[in-house]
Design a protein around this motif. Structure first.
Motif, PDB file in Angstrom:
ATOM      1  N   LEU A  23       0.836  -1.195   0.000  1.00  0.00           N
ATOM      2  CA  LEU A  23       0.000   0.000   0.000  1.00  0.00           C
ATOM      3  C   LEU A  23       0.876   1.251   0.000  1.00  0.00           C
ATOM      4  CD1 LEU A  23      -2.621   1.635   0.339  1.00  0.00           C
ATOM      5  CD2 LEU A  23      -2.472   1.217   2.806  1.00  0.00           C
ATOM      6  N   ALA A  24       0.685   2.104  -0.999  1.00  0.00           N
ATOM      7  CA  ALA A  24       1.373   3.403  -1.035  1.00  0.00           C
ATOM      8  C   ALA A  24       0.636   4.326  -0.076  1.00  0.00           C
ATOM      9  CB  ALA A  24       1.360   3.961  -2.449  1.00  0.00           C
ATOM     10  N   ILE A  25       1.269   4.702   1.003  1.00  0.00           N
ATOM     11  CA  ILE A  25       0.604   5.454   2.065  1.00  0.00           C
ATOM     12  C   ILE A  25       1.329   6.773   2.322  1.00  0.00           C
ATOM     13  CG2 ILE A  25       1.883   4.186   3.868  1.00  0.00           C
ATOM     14  CD1 ILE A  25      -0.741   4.402   5.557  1.00  0.00           C
ATOM     15  N   SER A  26       0.558   7.850   2.292  1.00  0.00           N
ATOM     16  CA  SER A  26       1.131   9.178   2.509  1.00  0.00           C
ATOM     17  C   SER A  26       1.023   9.605   3.966  1.00  0.00           C
ATOM     18  CB  SER A  26       0.405  10.190   1.628  1.00  0.00           C
ATOM     19  OG  SER A  26      -0.955  10.304   2.036  1.00  0.00           O
ATOM     20  N   GLY A  27       0.016   9.077   4.657  1.00  0.00           N
ATOM     21  CA  GLY A  27      -0.289   9.530   6.012  1.00  0.00           C
ATOM     22  C   GLY A  27      -1.554  10.365   6.044  1.00  0.00           C
ATOM     23  N   GLY A  28      -2.054  10.727   4.835  1.00  0.00           N
ATOM     24  CA  GLY A  28      -3.316  11.449   4.761  1.00  0.00           C
ATOM     25  C   GLY A  28      -4.490  10.533   5.055  1.00  0.00           C
ATOM     26  N   VAL A  29      -5.669  11.132   5.192  1.00  0.00           N
ATOM     27  CA  VAL A  29      -6.836  10.363   5.623  1.00  0.00           C
ATOM     28  C   VAL A  29      -7.189   9.253   4.621  1.00  0.00           C
ATOM     29  CG1 VAL A  29      -8.473  11.999   4.570  1.00  0.00           C
ATOM     30  CG2 VAL A  29      -9.202  10.548   6.495  1.00  0.00           C
ATOM     31  N   ASP A  30      -7.024   9.481   3.345  1.00  0.00           N
ATOM     32  CA  ASP A  30      -7.422   8.491   2.337  1.00  0.00           C
ATOM     33  C   ASP A  30      -6.626   7.193   2.483  1.00  0.00           C
ATOM     34  OD1 ASP A  30      -8.889  10.663   1.375  1.00  0.00           O
ATOM     35  OD2 ASP A  30      -7.302  11.219  -0.035  1.00  0.00           O
ATOM     36  N   SER A  31      -5.307   7.313   2.518  1.00  0.00           N
ATOM     37  CA  SER A  31      -4.477   6.110   2.592  1.00  0.00           C
ATOM     38  C   SER A  31      -4.542   5.464   3.970  1.00  0.00           C
ATOM     39  CB  SER A  31      -3.026   6.428   2.212  1.00  0.00           C
ATOM     40  OG  SER A  31      -2.503   7.481   2.984  1.00  0.00           O
ATOM     41  N   VAL A  32      -4.732   6.268   5.022  1.00  0.00           N
ATOM     42  CA  VAL A  32      -4.870   5.695   6.364  1.00  0.00           C
ATOM     43  C   VAL A  32      -6.155   4.875   6.456  1.00  0.00           C
ATOM     44  CG1 VAL A  32      -5.281   6.250   8.797  1.00  0.00           C
ATOM     45  CG2 VAL A  32      -3.449   7.404   7.546  1.00  0.00           C
ATOM     46  N   VAL A  33      -7.238   5.387   5.894  1.00  0.00           N
ATOM     47  CA  VAL A  33      -8.507   4.653   5.896  1.00  0.00           C
ATOM     48  C   VAL A  33      -8.385   3.371   5.076  1.00  0.00           C
ATOM     49  CG1 VAL A  33     -10.871   4.700   4.994  1.00  0.00           C
ATOM     50  CG2 VAL A  33     -10.023   6.579   6.402  1.00  0.00           C
ATOM     51  N   LEU A  34      -7.752   3.444   3.928  1.00  0.00           N
ATOM     52  CA  LEU A  34      -7.592   2.227   3.116  1.00  0.00           C
ATOM     53  C   LEU A  34      -6.780   1.186   3.878  1.00  0.00           C
ATOM     54  CD1 LEU A  34      -7.957   0.608   0.561  1.00  0.00           C
ATOM     55  CD2 LEU A  34      -6.040   1.857  -0.472  1.00  0.00           C
ATOM     56  N   PHE A  35      -5.733   1.621   4.560  1.00  0.00           N
ATOM     57  CA  PHE A  35      -4.949   0.689   5.362  1.00  0.00           C
ATOM     58  C   PHE A  35      -5.802   0.056   6.459  1.00  0.00           C
ATOM     59  CE2 PHE A  35      -2.173   0.275   9.231  1.00  0.00           C
ATOM     60  CZ  PHE A  35      -1.614  -0.938   8.867  1.00  0.00           C
ATOM     61  N   HIS A  36      -6.603   0.865   7.124  1.00  0.00           N
ATOM     62  CA  HIS A  36      -7.456   0.368   8.207  1.00  0.00           C
ATOM     63  C   HIS A  36      -8.473  -0.640   7.679  1.00  0.00           C
ATOM     64  CE1 HIS A  36     -10.404   0.540  11.562  1.00  0.00           C
ATOM     65  NE2 HIS A  36      -9.331   0.798  12.296  1.00  0.00           N
ATOM     66  N   LEU A  37      -9.074  -0.349   6.530  1.00  0.00           N
ATOM     67  CA  LEU A  37     -10.049  -1.268   5.931  1.00  0.00           C
ATOM     68  C   LEU A  37      -9.398  -2.603   5.583  1.00  0.00           C
ATOM     69  CD1 LEU A  37     -11.812   1.282   3.552  1.00  0.00           C
ATOM     70  CD2 LEU A  37     -12.954   0.029   5.409  1.00  0.00           C
ATOM     71  N   LEU A  38      -8.248  -2.556   4.958  1.00  0.00           N
ATOM     72  CA  LEU A  38      -7.547  -3.787   4.564  1.00  0.00           C
ATOM     73  C   LEU A  38      -7.131  -4.592   5.791  1.00  0.00           C
ATOM     74  CD1 LEU A  38      -5.347  -2.219   1.752  1.00  0.00           C
ATOM     75  CD2 LEU A  38      -7.213  -3.845   1.403  1.00  0.00           C
ATOM     76  N   HIS A  39      -6.677  -3.873   6.826  1.00  0.00           N
ATOM     77  CA  HIS A  39      -6.277  -4.548   8.061  1.00  0.00           C
ATOM     78  C   HIS A  39      -7.475  -5.231   8.724  1.00  0.00           C
ATOM     79  CE1 HIS A  39      -3.843  -5.347  11.591  1.00  0.00           C
ATOM     80  NE2 HIS A  39      -4.758  -4.777  12.355  1.00  0.00           N
ATOM     81  N   LYS A  40      -8.626  -4.546   8.708  1.00  0.00           N
ATOM     82  CA  LYS A  40      -9.839  -5.106   9.288  1.00  0.00           C
ATOM     83  C   LYS A  40     -10.277  -6.381   8.563  1.00  0.00           C
ATOM     84  CE  LYS A  40     -11.763  -2.498  12.607  1.00  0.00           C
ATOM     85  NZ  LYS A  40     -12.358  -3.052  13.860  1.00  0.00           N
ATOM     86  N   LEU A  41     -10.027  -6.428   7.256  1.00  0.00           N
ATOM     87  CA  LEU A  41     -10.457  -7.567   6.457  1.00  0.00           C
ATOM     88  C   LEU A  41      -9.351  -8.612   6.280  1.00  0.00           C
ATOM     89  CD1 LEU A  41     -12.508  -5.687   3.706  1.00  0.00           C
ATOM     90  CD2 LEU A  41     -13.361  -6.831   5.757  1.00  0.00           C
ATOM     91  N   ASN A  42      -8.272  -8.426   7.032  1.00  0.00           N
ATOM     92  CA  ASN A  42      -7.187  -9.425   7.111  1.00  0.00           C
ATOM     93  C   ASN A  42      -6.444  -9.633   5.788  1.00  0.00           C
ATOM     94  OD1 ASN A  42      -7.676 -10.086   9.901  1.00  0.00           O
ATOM     95  ND2 ASN A  42      -9.481 -11.230   9.209  1.00  0.00           N
ATOM     96  N   TYR A  43      -6.279  -8.561   5.037  1.00  0.00           N
ATOM     97  CA  TYR A  43      -5.455  -8.652   3.835  1.00  0.00           C
ATOM     98  C   TYR A  43      -3.984  -8.552   4.226  1.00  0.00           C
ATOM     99  CZ  TYR A  43      -9.341  -8.405   0.548  1.00  0.00           C
ATOM    100  OH  TYR A  43     -10.470  -8.699  -0.188  1.00  0.00           O
ATOM    101  N   ASP A  44      -3.155  -9.240   3.461  1.00  0.00           N
ATOM    102  CA  ASP A  44      -1.705  -9.219   3.697  1.00  0.00           C
ATOM    103  C   ASP A  44      -1.138  -7.968   3.033  1.00  0.00           C
ATOM    104  OD1 ASP A  44       0.973  -9.665   4.070  1.00  0.00           O
ATOM    105  OD2 ASP A  44       1.111 -11.365   2.696  1.00  0.00           O
ATOM    106  N   VAL A  45      -0.955  -6.898   3.790  1.00  0.00           N
ATOM    107  CA  VAL A  45      -0.560  -5.624   3.216  1.00  0.00           C
ATOM    108  C   VAL A  45       0.626  -5.019   3.959  1.00  0.00           C
ATOM    109  CG1 VAL A  45      -2.314  -4.393   4.576  1.00  0.00           C
ATOM    110  CG2 VAL A  45      -1.340  -3.312   2.549  1.00  0.00           C
ATOM    111  N   SER A  46       1.637  -4.625   3.212  1.00  0.00           N
ATOM    112  CA  SER A  46       2.773  -3.880   3.742  1.00  0.00           C
ATOM    113  C   SER A  46       2.664  -2.435   3.268  1.00  0.00           C
ATOM    114  CB  SER A  46       4.091  -4.499   3.264  1.00  0.00           C
ATOM    115  OG  SER A  46       4.226  -5.816   3.751  1.00  0.00           O
ATOM    116  N   LEU A  47       3.422  -1.554   3.898  1.00  0.00           N
ATOM    117  CA  LEU A  47       3.295  -0.126   3.632  1.00  0.00           C
ATOM    118  C   LEU A  47       4.549   0.435   2.971  1.00  0.00           C
ATOM    119  CD1 LEU A  47       1.701   1.002   7.033  1.00  0.00           C
ATOM    120  CD2 LEU A  47       0.558   0.185   4.962  1.00  0.00           C
TER     121      LEU A  47
END
Length: 434
Positions: A23-47
């Motif tokens: 996940l390309a994450i800037s720290g802004g609300v959009d990428s933080v929310v996407l990270f949170h959603l993926l984490h909640k759904l147990n996707y294997d995601v690195s930042l």
């Protein structure tokens, strides 16, 4: 939103499940929310986070914030810093384009090195509409009006179906923290002007504009598909693909209802920008050409020849071949064999008298003033006249190699014609291998 996102990602991106994601994450609300959603759904995601060093201490605090996200995830976090302004200056790019180029180049490198399957970005519905309006203000073809692609190679954007408002509400519902980029509040950039001054008016006129825009995009994408299908059929009629270039039949292009539009569709992936110059080639003299950063389009009699720019051809090249050499593979594959009698008879092989040769032999391209004493003919002939008589295209001439002796006398127009001056005992066989 969590349930809606779950349904959306399952329906639209089923291939993401059980894959290794970055996940390309800037720290802004959009990428933080996407990270949170993926984490909640147990996707294997690195930042992966880029520090572009454009906002001083704030940029460093963004990076620190990303590193602290490890508190809710044990997944790997990659960070990198760029001197973006220096890169932009060296490559003559805007700061925004430079940052984008640096970011995506680095992400692709991470994919290769760490064997990720996909990169995810947090572009959303408002981003899509903003991009559409930017293209509208600058002028664009249909490609600029069909939206940010949901999937582009290994880049996936699972939030395009969600509005900025939905994303903000989700962040507030879960008490998420994120970083605000102060530059997003400035109207210095065209995107921010559209975001702050144009979109609010459009949403006032039509509160459901994002839904309406999604319908518009769907219609445009369907129209684009029809065009692409038509172009594929036309291409089979007007294009002739060779090993290293493509020929475009000028007369057949001119017979089409809108030759300029068809020519654009056929050539748009080759990075041309001066489209009026491209179109003018249809009626130009032979030898006229137009360049993109990667390709050349050349008028040659009744065809346009599209070829990839080979930077090595812009440098004068001559390769020496010593007497003891029996084979070379660069720039072409040649073999040298002493024989007692002739056997093979074709344009890929010649026989010469080794005792008449002066070494080192030279392999080079043709030059103005070159001439040959053609085997089987009387007198000598300029290569320019030979090429004309044999109907060589400009590309053919550029791709032809000459084998010469140490005194630069032509022994062979490789794959075409042999010089008779070096024929006597025929004890050296020279062959070109494909």
């Amino acid at each position: 939103m969590l349930q809606k996102f779950k349904q959306h990602i399952t329906k639209e991106f089923p291939f993401l499940k059980d894959t290794k994601l970055l996940l390309a994450i800037s720290g802004g609300v959009d990428s933080v929310v996407l990270f949170h959603l993926l984490h909640k759904l147990n996707y294997d995601v690195s930042l992966a986070h880029c520090n572009f060093k454009l906002r001083g201490k704030e940029s460093d605090l963004d990076e620190e914030f990303i590193k602290n996200l490890n508190q809710i995830s044990s997944n790997q976090i990659f960070t990198i810093s760029f001197d973006t302004e220096k890169y932009a200056k060296e490559h003559k790019l805007s700061t925004q384009i430079a940052a984008r180029e640096l970011r995506y180049n680095w992400l692709q490198k991470l994919i290769t090195e760490h064997k990720f399957d996909y990169v995810l970005t947090a572009h959303h519905a408002d981003d899509n509409l903003e991009t559409f309006l930017i293209h509208l203000t600058r002028g664009s073809g249909l490609d600029g009006f069909t939206g940010i692609p949901k999937v582009n190679g290994n880049i996936v954007r699972p939030l395009l179906a969600f509005s900025r408002e939905e994303i903000l509400n989700y962040a507030k519902d879960y008490d998420l923290e994120w970083r605000e980029d102060a530059s997003n509040a400035s109207n210095k950039y065209i995107r921010n002007k559209i975001r702050h001054q144009v979109l609010p008016v459009l949403k006032e006129i039509n509160p459901s504009i994002l839904d309406s825009f999604a319908t518009t995009l769907e219609n445009l994408q369907e129209s684009k598909q029809i065009i692409e299908d038509s172009i594929e059929n036309i291409a089979s009629e007007v294009l002739e693909k060779e090993a290293n270039f493509i020929k475009i039949d000028i007369e057949k292009i001119k017979e089409l209802s809108n030759s300029k539009a068809y020519l654009y569709q056929l050539l748009k992936t080759y990075h041309f920008t001066e489209w009026n110059d491209v179109y003018d080639l249809l009626n130009a003299q032979s030898g006229k050409q137009v360049f993109s950063k990667t390709h050349r389009l050349l008028k040659d009699r009744n065809v346009l020849i599209l070829s990839k720019i080979d930077l090595s051809n812009s440098i004068e090249m001559a390769f020496q071949i010593e007497e003891e050499i029996t084979e070379i593979t660069n720039p072409i594959h040649l073999t040298f064999e002493e024989v007692f009698e002739k056997s093979t008879e074709n344009k890929q092989t010649i026989y010469v008298d080794k005792d008449l040769l002066k070494y080192p032999l030279i392999l080079r391209k043709w030059e103005k003033g070159d001439y040959i004493y053609p085997l089987g003919m009387q007198g000598k002939k300029k290569l320019s006249k030979y090429f004309k008589d044999e109907k060589f295209s400009l590309i053919d001439k550029e791709n032809t190699w000459l084998l010469c002796n140490a005194e630069n006398q032509i022994m062979w127009i490789v794959n075409h014609r042999q010089d008779r001056r070096f024929v006597k005992n025929n004890n050296l066989k020279i062959s070109v291998l494909s």
